[in-house]
Design an enzyme around this catalytic site. Sequence first.
Site, PDB file in Angstrom:
ATOM      1  N   CYS A 174       0.970  -1.127   0.173  1.00 25.63           N
ATOM      2  CA  CYS A 174      -0.125   0.134  -0.153  1.00 25.63           C
ATOM      3  C   CYS A 174       0.895   1.252   0.025  1.00 25.63           C
ATOM      4  O   CYS A 174       1.701   1.484   1.015  1.00 25.63           O
ATOM      5  CB  CYS A 174      -0.991   0.066   1.209  1.00 25.63           C
ATOM      6  SG  CYS A 174      -2.170   1.460   1.220  1.00 25.63           S
ATOM      7  N   ASN A 212       0.860  -4.531  -6.126  1.00 29.59           N
ATOM      8  CA  ASN A 212       0.073  -3.570  -5.296  1.00 29.59           C
ATOM      9  C   ASN A 212      -0.324  -2.371  -6.217  1.00 29.59           C
ATOM     10  O   ASN A 212       0.435  -2.366  -7.371  1.00 29.59           O
ATOM     11  CB  ASN A 212       0.522  -3.350  -3.978  1.00 29.59           C
ATOM     12  CG  ASN A 212      -0.692  -2.988  -3.047  1.00 29.59           C
ATOM     13  OD1 ASN A 212      -1.270  -2.248  -3.225  1.00 29.59           O
ATOM     14  ND2 ASN A 212      -0.650  -3.691  -1.960  1.00 29.59           N
ATOM     15  N   THR A 213      -0.761  -1.463  -5.779  1.00 28.79           N
ATOM     16  CA  THR A 213      -1.022  -0.236  -6.629  1.00 28.79           C
ATOM     17  C   THR A 213       0.193   0.683  -6.704  1.00 28.79           C
ATOM     18  O   THR A 213       1.104   0.729  -5.910  1.00 28.79           O
ATOM     19  CB  THR A 213      -2.021   0.679  -6.010  1.00 28.79           C
ATOM     20  OG1 THR A 213      -1.951   0.881  -4.570  1.00 28.79           O
ATOM     21  CG2 THR A 213      -3.542   0.071  -6.039  1.00 28.79           C
ATOM     22  N   CYS A 260      -7.174   5.921 -45.030  1.00 35.66           N
ATOM     23  CA  CYS A 260      -7.330   7.150 -44.073  1.00 35.66           C
ATOM     24  C   CYS A 260      -6.000   7.539 -44.002  1.00 35.66           C
ATOM     25  O   CYS A 260      -6.031   8.624 -43.581  1.00 35.66           O
ATOM     26  CB  CYS A 260      -7.766   6.310 -42.731  1.00 35.66           C
ATOM     27  SG  CYS A 260      -6.634   5.155 -42.000  1.00 35.66           S
ATOM     28  N   CYS A 302       4.117   6.515 -40.174  1.00 33.74           N
ATOM     29  CA  CYS A 302       5.478   6.202 -40.811  1.00 33.74           C
ATOM     30  C   CYS A 302       6.151   7.498 -41.339  1.00 33.74           C
ATOM     31  O   CYS A 302       7.519   7.644 -40.908  1.00 33.74           O
ATOM     32  CB  CYS A 302       5.395   5.121 -41.817  1.00 33.74           C
ATOM     33  SG  CYS A 302       6.805   4.589 -42.673  1.00 33.74           S
TER      34      CYS A 302
END
Length: 420
Positions: free
Chosen positions: A135, A200-201, A345, A352
């Site tokens: 934590c 964990n975070t 498109c 590139c």
Amino acid sequence: MADLRINLAGIQSPNPFWLASAPPTNSGYQVQRAFEAGWGGAVWKTLGDPILNVSSRFAAVSFNGQRVAGFNNIELITDRPLEVNLQEIYETKKKFPHHAIIASLMVEPKQEKWHEIVKRVEDVGVDGLELNFGCPHGMAERGMGSASGQVPELVEKQTYWVKEAARTPVIVKLTPNITDITVTAEAATRGGADAISMINTINSLAGVDLDTWNTVPHVAGKGAHGGYCGPAVKPIALNMVAECARNPLVNVPISGIGGISNWQDAAEFILMGAAGVQVCTAAMHHGFSIVEDMIDGLNNYLDDKGIASVMDLVGRSVSRYSNWGDLDLNYKIVAEINNDVCINCNKCHIACEDTSHQCIDLYTENGRPLLKVREEDCVGCNLCSIVCPVDGAISMVERKSTVPPMTWNERQSLISSLSK
């Protein structure tokens, strides 16, 4: 159907899908609902001396129309009395004897504190313990959580203290807020850990409100760093699992955590060495019922592959994960554009031309605009296929090399030998 049962360091579970220690496992009511929905196990929200939480606590990062691509929280460990949690654990285990219940623990780095809480928790019938050394906020300022998890000596020592008292398997949950997670994974292994879990975070700030200038979230106009999780952290977590899985000094099972949102994510973690997975953000976003699709999807995948048990999938891709210096410098792939599928498109050409190797040409044939890759200049970077919005319009294809494979390490060794 495939056998989804797992054995993680002696902890049996009907399937590899566990809820991670977090808000979804805050109470017996929630964990029992999760088991009824199909989850194989749950890591109870971290137990310790009850704390005071703040309001508000959560924030989300959305990206390109996807809600909760990332999730930030400043919530701490349980704010309910230990006795209440233990009673609910006892009742839940009695009602669901074949599901895995793991107690997540966090106390001060003192031997007697660890011995005391381990004894109390194991007396109510948990299947294992998970030591929360990860934590990154609130508890870390008090010398616990990632403050312990970032110090290999403390990881090893506290794991050893827990093992002195524990009768059930001990999982050590590692913090990603460190330069090299294998260092603390090795420390946990030296301390006697039966398994490790990660990640964990991650330290984070979700955002700043451009109207009020408050942080997101804020508490009466003040903010603090929190823990980041959700789909956005999956590549980071997958790498850390892989690094530990291929490290010979980390020879314990791994419980994979971090951005797992569907069965495909789970399968990737298992292939990279996790014997089971833990889920949090996806359950908070969509509810406990998502496990049904996870179970069905993994079952179908294993059946399609002809694999009888999910445990037979564990680590199958680890040997394919290596160091850059061991990659073949002479391997060659190039882009191929299918103009019958291409919608012109020109995203590939722009990407590139502006940011890669200027190897896609625009030309006209019979009045029709077309695109073609100059293979002699293509380095196989994948960028064009990544930005292309149409499936099948661009393929990356292998070209047979005229020279034998050679890695950077082999090249350097050859140069060294020729110079002698």
